[in-house]
Design a protein around this motif. Structure first.
Motif, PDB file in Angstrom:
ATOM      1  N   GLN A   1       0.830  -1.207   0.000  1.00 29.50           N
ATOM      2  CA  GLN A   1       0.000   0.000   0.000  1.00 29.50           C
ATOM      3  C   GLN A   1       0.865   1.257   0.000  1.00 29.50           C
ATOM      4  OE1 GLN A   1      -2.133  -1.158   3.471  1.00 29.50           O
ATOM      5  NE2 GLN A   1      -3.647  -2.352   2.333  1.00 29.50           N
ATOM      6  N   LYS A   2       1.994   1.227   0.687  1.00 22.34           N
ATOM      7  CA  LYS A   2       2.912   2.360   0.660  1.00 22.34           C
ATOM      8  C   LYS A   2       3.531   2.525  -0.728  1.00 22.34           C
ATOM      9  CE  LYS A   2       4.141   2.124   5.562  1.00 22.34           C
ATOM     10  NZ  LYS A   2       5.213   1.824   6.540  1.00 22.34           N
ATOM     11  N   PHE A   3       3.788   1.406  -1.406  1.00 26.84           N
ATOM     12  CA  PHE A   3       4.310   1.476  -2.771  1.00 26.84           C
ATOM     13  C   PHE A   3       3.272   2.115  -3.691  1.00 26.84           C
ATOM     14  CE2 PHE A   3       4.742  -0.408  -7.027  1.00 26.84           C
ATOM     15  CZ  PHE A   3       6.043  -0.012  -7.341  1.00 26.84           C
ATOM     16  N   LEU A   4       2.006   1.717  -3.517  1.00 25.41           N
ATOM     17  CA  LEU A   4       0.927   2.329  -4.299  1.00 25.41           C
ATOM     18  C   LEU A   4       0.867   3.828  -4.030  1.00 25.41           C
ATOM     19  CD1 LEU A   4      -1.653   2.244  -6.063  1.00 25.41           C
ATOM     20  CD2 LEU A   4      -2.932   1.641  -3.982  1.00 25.41           C
ATOM     21  N   ARG A   5       0.990   4.225  -2.775  1.00 31.72           N
ATOM     22  CA  ARG A   5       0.982   5.641  -2.419  1.00 31.72           C
ATOM     23  C   ARG A   5       2.117   6.392  -3.112  1.00 31.72           C
ATOM     24  NH1 ARG A   5       2.673   6.432   3.492  1.00 31.72           N
ATOM     25  NH2 ARG A   5       4.655   5.892   2.488  1.00 31.72           N
ATOM     26  N   ASP A   6       3.305   5.830  -3.071  1.00 27.26           N
ATOM     27  CA  ASP A   6       4.459   6.491  -3.674  1.00 27.26           C
ATOM     28  C   ASP A   6       4.299   6.635  -5.181  1.00 27.26           C
ATOM     29  OD1 ASP A   6       5.565   6.607  -1.160  1.00 27.26           O
ATOM     30  OD2 ASP A   6       6.861   4.862  -1.429  1.00 27.26           O
TER      31      ASP A   6
ATOM     32  N   LYS B   1       3.924  10.140  -7.397  1.00 28.71           N
ATOM     33  CA  LYS B   1       4.767  10.473  -8.540  1.00 28.71           C
ATOM     34  C   LYS B   1       3.915  10.789  -9.765  1.00 28.71           C
ATOM     35  CE  LYS B   1       8.603   7.462  -7.117  1.00 28.71           C
ATOM     36  NZ  LYS B   1       9.340   6.209  -7.458  1.00 28.71           N
ATOM     37  N   PHE B   2       2.909   9.955  -9.993  1.00 31.43           N
ATOM     38  CA  PHE B   2       2.043  10.151 -11.150  1.00 31.43           C
ATOM     39  C   PHE B   2       1.293  11.473 -11.073  1.00 31.43           C
ATOM     40  CE2 PHE B   2      -2.263   9.816 -12.871  1.00 31.43           C
ATOM     41  CZ  PHE B   2      -1.995   9.535 -14.205  1.00 31.43           C
TER      42      PHE B   2
ATOM     43  N   GLN C   1       1.265  14.670 -13.483  1.00 28.09           N
ATOM     44  CA  GLN C   1       0.116  14.783 -14.374  1.00 28.09           C
ATOM     45  C   GLN C   1      -0.987  15.719 -13.879  1.00 28.09           C
ATOM     46  OE1 GLN C   1       0.381  13.469 -17.284  1.00 28.09           O
ATOM     47  NE2 GLN C   1       2.201  12.214 -16.876  1.00 28.09           N
ATOM     48  N   CYS C   2      -0.926  16.106 -12.613  1.00 27.79           N
ATOM     49  CA  CYS C   2      -1.947  17.008 -12.069  1.00 27.79           C
ATOM     50  C   CYS C   2      -1.252  18.118 -11.295  1.00 27.79           C
ATOM     51  CB  CYS C   2      -2.924  16.242 -11.169  1.00 27.79           C
ATOM     52  SG  CYS C   2      -4.303  17.248 -10.561  1.00 27.79           S
ATOM     53  N   THR C   3      -0.730  19.074 -12.019  1.00 31.73           N
ATOM     54  CA  THR C   3       0.024  20.171 -11.429  1.00 31.73           C
ATOM     55  C   THR C   3      -0.901  21.313 -11.032  1.00 31.73           C
ATOM     56  OG1 THR C   3       0.373  21.245 -13.562  1.00 31.73           O
ATOM     57  CG2 THR C   3       1.974  19.564 -12.906  1.00 31.73           C
TER      58      THR C   3
ATOM     59  N   ARG D   1      -3.820  15.749  -1.984  1.00 33.46           N
ATOM     60  CA  ARG D   1      -2.576  16.513  -1.961  1.00 33.46           C
ATOM     61  C   ARG D   1      -2.462  17.465  -3.155  1.00 33.46           C
ATOM     62  NH1 ARG D   1       2.087  15.387   0.728  1.00 33.46           N
ATOM     63  NH2 ARG D   1       3.264  15.999  -1.122  1.00 33.46           N
ATOM     64  N   VAL D   2      -2.951  17.016  -4.313  1.00 34.63           N
ATOM     65  CA  VAL D   2      -2.801  17.828  -5.529  1.00 34.63           C
ATOM     66  C   VAL D   2      -4.080  18.565  -5.898  1.00 34.63           C
ATOM     67  CG1 VAL D   2      -0.974  16.350  -6.441  1.00 34.63           C
ATOM     68  CG2 VAL D   2      -3.366  15.863  -7.048  1.00 34.63           C
ATOM     69  N   LEU D   3      -5.121  18.451  -5.054  1.00 34.23           N
ATOM     70  CA  LEU D   3      -6.410  19.111  -5.322  1.00 34.23           C
ATOM     71  C   LEU D   3      -6.971  18.699  -6.677  1.00 34.23           C
ATOM     72  CD1 LEU D   3      -5.506  22.757  -4.154  1.00 34.23           C
ATOM     73  CD2 LEU D   3      -6.455  20.883  -2.778  1.00 34.23           C
ATOM     74  N   ALA D   4      -6.939  17.418  -6.973  1.00 33.47           N
ATOM     75  CA  ALA D   4      -7.350  16.931  -8.293  1.00 33.47           C
ATOM     76  C   ALA D   4      -8.725  17.471  -8.683  1.00 33.47           C
ATOM     77  CB  ALA D   4      -7.365  15.409  -8.299  1.00 33.47           C
ATOM     78  N   PRO D   5      -8.817  18.207  -9.803  1.00 27.17           N
ATOM     79  CA  PRO D   5     -10.092  18.799 -10.233  1.00 27.17           C
ATOM     80  C   PRO D   5     -10.899  17.827 -11.085  1.00 27.17           C
ATOM     81  CG  PRO D   5      -8.333  19.594 -11.647  1.00 27.17           C
ATOM     82  CD  PRO D   5      -7.693  18.651 -10.654  1.00 27.17           C
TER      83      PRO D   5
END
Length: 372
Positions: A9-14, A18-19, A23-25, A81-85
């Motif tokens: 699950q931590k690997f999935l989080r990491d 990264k993705f 991809q969502c700046t 974290r990235v406020l994905a819209p």
């Protein structure tokens, strides 16, 4: 006893971090904020769909990844974290969970694979304006396979292709699945403090609808279960946003110099950052408790969900506010991203019920527990 996530699950989080950082700046979020015609960032949405995250908690037999609710919690935190819209929460936290909880096997086979592959964007339509939501207060009526009434506000209601709608059904209420592209449905986008997560007013006028499940009058029970599950996932989104606010404030405090030294060396700034950290850790503890209850379908889920929701709402609002204060005058400008997190914090605090509502639920859950 280990209350942390597993190595997988931590690997999935990491990998998700990264993705999303690539991809969502901030520019992708601002693209929606700056364009009144955009309800969400479709480019980011399609990339998330391709990752298969919508099916993280959907069983493999229904087209999902079959990972589980803990993995969905991990993804939710990174989206926060990235406020994905994007309308991820409406589809994965609420619509899909309603289908999983109350749908017949035929309904699960019909809708869940399409949610997982992004062909259905779902939403949950329950409220009809201010005031407490009860079975007696619902004015939308289900009759002979049709719905009539108005739901407002509906998160992602202008984007969604389908809605799970709470409607009066005899002396109780039921949840109905409605395709939103039919003649009996009209939608109007609403303006909010946070345009990167759209809302709408949806009017039903004899719209064709299908009851979710076979049991009549169980709508409020199902809705309560869906809300508890969604509350934990929203708490992780809020936790992700709060964590990023602390990082932003800390980074700025190290870089910004005044009178020849970093402002982070000032006791007042140190105290701000420490206060954010403490509230974030309290929220994280409660969110993890909620994740455990959610993943094990524990009897403590109502209590854990309410605690997670209250703590996360407080943490994200406080972190976003103190992040602005730490940035000083720069924090109030349009160019700096602080206001993006403040907007999202205010919005998520009232989505699926305000902190006051969840505090009342927490008290009720604790009273019921103590009386048992």
């Amino acid at each position: 006893m280990n209350f942390d996530f597993s190595d997988d699950q931590k690997f999935l989080r990491d990998e998700a971090r990264k993705f999303l950082e690539a991809q969502c700046t901030s520019a992708d979020v601002r693209a929606v904020l700056d364009d009144d015609a955009m309800s969400h960032n479709d480019e980011v949405w399609q990339k998330i769909v391709e990752m298969g995250w919508l099916g993280a908690a959907i069983p493999e037999e229904f087209g999902g990844l079959g990972l589980g609710m803990l993995e969905l919690c991990v993804i939710a935190e990174e989206l926060g974290r990235v406020l994905a819209p994007v309308p991820f929460g409406s589809s994965a936290y609420f619509f899909a969970e309603a289908i999983k909880l109350a749908g017949t096997e035929e309904q699960k086979a019909e809708f869940l694979p399409k949610v997982a592959d992004g062909n259905i964007v779902g939403c949950l339509a329950t409220t009809e304006g201010p005031g407490a939501l009860t079975a007696s207060s619902v004015q939308t009526v289900a009759k002979d396979g049709t719905l009539s009434g108005t739901k407002v506000p509906v998160t992602d209601g202008d984007i969604a292709t389908h809605a799970a709608v709470l409607a009066k059904e005899g002396s109780g209420a039921g949840i109905y699945i409605v395709a939103l592209d039919q003649d009996g449905v009209s939608r109007k986008a609403l303006k909010t403090i946070e345009p990167t997560r759209s809302h709408a007013e949806i009017k039903f006028d004899g719209a064709s609808a299908t009851r979710l499940g076979d049991e009549t009058g169980n709508g409020m029970t199902v809705l309560d279960q869906v809300m508890n599950r969604g509350a934990v996932l929203l708490a992780f989104e809020q936790l992700g946003g709060a964590s990023r606010c602390l990082e932003m404030a800390t980074e700025y405090a190290k870089e910004r110099h005044a009178f020849g030294r970093p402002i982070g060396g000032n006791q007042a700034i140190k105290h701000k950052l420490a206060d954010i950290y403490v509230k974030n850790e309290v929220a994280r503890s409660n969110a993890y408790y909620g994740a455990w209850a959610l993943s094990t379908d524990a009897a403590e889920l109502p209590e854990a969900a309410a605690a997670a929701r209250v703590a996360a709402s407080e943490a994200f609002w406080f972190a976003s506010k103190e992040n602005i204060q730490t940035h000083g005058g720069m924090g109030f400008t349009w160019e700096v991203d602080c206001h993006l997190y403040y907007r999202r914090a205010k919005l998520l605090a009232v989505q699926a019920g305000s902190p006051a509502v969840w505090k009342e639920k927490l008290v009720s859950a604790l009273e019921a527990k103590n009386a048992a």
